[in-house]
Design an enzyme around this catalytic site. Structure first.
Site, PDB file in Angstrom:
ATOM      1  N   ASN A  43     -36.099   4.156 115.355  1.00  0.00           N
ATOM      2  CA  ASN A  43     -37.357   5.110 116.057  1.00  0.00           C
ATOM      3  C   ASN A  43     -36.727   5.972 117.080  1.00  0.00           C
ATOM      4  O   ASN A  43     -35.808   5.594 117.752  1.00  0.00           O
ATOM      5  CB  ASN A  43     -38.621   4.204 116.545  1.00  0.00           C
ATOM      6  CG  ASN A  43     -38.117   3.116 117.700  1.00  0.00           C
ATOM      7  OD1 ASN A  43     -37.163   2.721 117.506  1.00  0.00           O
ATOM      8  ND2 ASN A  43     -39.063   2.773 118.557  1.00  0.00           N
ATOM      9  N   ILE A  44     -37.233   7.106 117.089  1.00  0.00           N
ATOM     10  CA  ILE A  44     -36.617   8.252 117.852  1.00  0.00           C
ATOM     11  C   ILE A  44     -37.721   8.941 118.641  1.00  0.00           C
ATOM     12  O   ILE A  44     -38.569   9.576 117.963  1.00  0.00           O
ATOM     13  CB  ILE A  44     -36.113   9.338 117.040  1.00  0.00           C
ATOM     14  CG1 ILE A  44     -34.743   8.557 115.922  1.00  0.00           C
ATOM     15  CG2 ILE A  44     -35.371  10.587 117.730  1.00  0.00           C
ATOM     16  CD1 ILE A  44     -34.205   9.802 114.841  1.00  0.00           C
ATOM     17  N   GLU A  45     -37.874   8.601 119.848  1.00  0.00           N
ATOM     18  CA  GLU A  45     -38.908   9.086 120.676  1.00  0.00           C
ATOM     19  C   GLU A  45     -38.763  10.652 121.336  1.00  0.00           C
ATOM     20  O   GLU A  45     -37.602  11.043 121.228  1.00  0.00           O
ATOM     21  CB  GLU A  45     -39.138   7.946 121.861  1.00  0.00           C
ATOM     22  CG  GLU A  45     -39.675   6.850 120.937  1.00  0.00           C
ATOM     23  CD  GLU A  45     -40.132   5.508 121.920  1.00  0.00           C
ATOM     24  OE1 GLU A  45     -39.732   5.984 123.314  1.00  0.00           O
ATOM     25  OE2 GLU A  45     -40.622   4.845 121.589  1.00  0.00           O
ATOM     26  N   CYS A  54     -41.175   7.049 113.682  1.00  0.00           N
ATOM     27  CA  CYS A  54     -40.771   5.640 113.359  1.00  0.00           C
ATOM     28  C   CYS A  54     -39.446   5.378 112.695  1.00  0.00           C
ATOM     29  O   CYS A  54     -39.137   6.306 111.841  1.00  0.00           O
ATOM     30  CB  CYS A  54     -41.946   4.836 112.792  1.00  0.00           C
ATOM     31  SG  CYS A  54     -43.420   5.011 113.689  1.00  0.00           S
ATOM     32  N   GLU A  56     -39.207   3.375 110.049  1.00  0.00           N
ATOM     33  CA  GLU A  56     -39.187   3.392 108.677  1.00  0.00           C
ATOM     34  C   GLU A  56     -39.226   4.699 108.070  1.00  0.00           C
ATOM     35  O   GLU A  56     -38.663   4.951 107.168  1.00  0.00           O
ATOM     36  CB  GLU A  56     -40.534   2.620 108.311  1.00  0.00           C
ATOM     37  CG  GLU A  56     -40.672   1.507 108.776  1.00  0.00           C
ATOM     38  CD  GLU A  56     -41.334   1.265 110.258  1.00  0.00           C
ATOM     39  OE1 GLU A  56     -40.899   2.011 110.996  1.00  0.00           O
ATOM     40  OE2 GLU A  56     -42.316   0.266 110.478  1.00  0.00           O
ATOM     41  N   CYS A  92     -46.534   0.845 111.174  1.00  0.00           N
ATOM     42  CA  CYS A  92     -47.721   1.652 111.352  1.00  0.00           C
ATOM     43  C   CYS A  92     -48.441   2.010 110.100  1.00  0.00           C
ATOM     44  O   CYS A  92     -47.838   2.052 108.970  1.00  0.00           O
ATOM     45  CB  CYS A  92     -47.435   2.524 112.374  1.00  0.00           C
ATOM     46  SG  CYS A  92     -46.848   4.032 111.815  1.00  0.00           S
ATOM     47  N   CYS A  95     -46.746   5.015 108.514  1.00  0.00           N
ATOM     48  CA  CYS A  95     -45.410   4.756 107.630  1.00  0.00           C
ATOM     49  C   CYS A  95     -45.890   3.942 106.413  1.00  0.00           C
ATOM     50  O   CYS A  95     -45.272   4.280 105.328  1.00  0.00           O
ATOM     51  CB  CYS A  95     -44.482   3.912 108.554  1.00  0.00           C
ATOM     52  SG  CYS A  95     -43.554   4.487 109.719  1.00  0.00           S
TER      53      CYS A  95
END
Ligand code: THU
Length: 147
Positions: A43-45, A54, A56, A92, A95
């Site tokens: 995940n890359i915020e 996310c 995935e 989620c 995804c």
């Protein structure tokens, strides 16, 4: 052949690259394609929050952007950053919908793991029953031609 245990181990190492300064919840994914190649995702915020991607979807978008659209399984692990995994991390809804675009709901397998030898396997259909996918639009276009 990539076995389940290997795929989970790859997801665990992918998690190390998660960029999570806001949630401090790191997720790793390992996506197995039909050619036997593994695509890693984390995940890359983002400071603006909503651009967050996310783990995935990172894995899927890496593969699709390189021309790969046939997939077999994905392993997903997640939990508090810097700590060992202690709980299942289910994909989620967004995804699941991305999986539905490229994967056969009956055959694509989703492995939720706590450790390489501790995982639960689901079909995409179990996680996204009655999903809406490309086939819905194809059928609609077909019906339209007949009228
Ligand atoms: N997240 C994932 O990467 N995958 C999931 O399956 C659940 C949620 C991420 C998004 C966000 O960076 C953090 O976990 C907390 O929601």
């Amino acid at each position: 052949m990539v076995d389940d245990k290997t795929l989970v181990a790859e997801a665990i190492s992918a998690r190390e690259r998660a960029y999570v300064p806001y949630s401090h919840f790191s997720v790793g994914a390992a996506l197995l394609d039909a050619h036997g190649k593994i695509w890693h995702g984390c995940n890359i915020e983002n400071a603006s929050y909503t651009p967050t991607n996310c783990a995935e979807r990172t894995a899927f978008f890496k593969a699709v952007s390189e021309g790969v659209v046939d997939f077999v399984a994905i392993a997903v692990v997640g939990g508090a950053a810097g700590e060992p995994i202690s709980d299942w991390c289910a994909p989620c809804g967004v995804c699941r919908q991305v999986m539905r675009e490229f994967c056969d709901p009956q055959n694509f397998r989703v492995l939720l793991a706590c450790a390489p030898d501790e995982y639960k396997a689901y079909s995409l259909d179990e996680l996204l029953p009655q999903g809406f996918g490309p086939d819905n639009l194809e059928r609609a276009a077909c019906n339209h031609e007949h009228h």
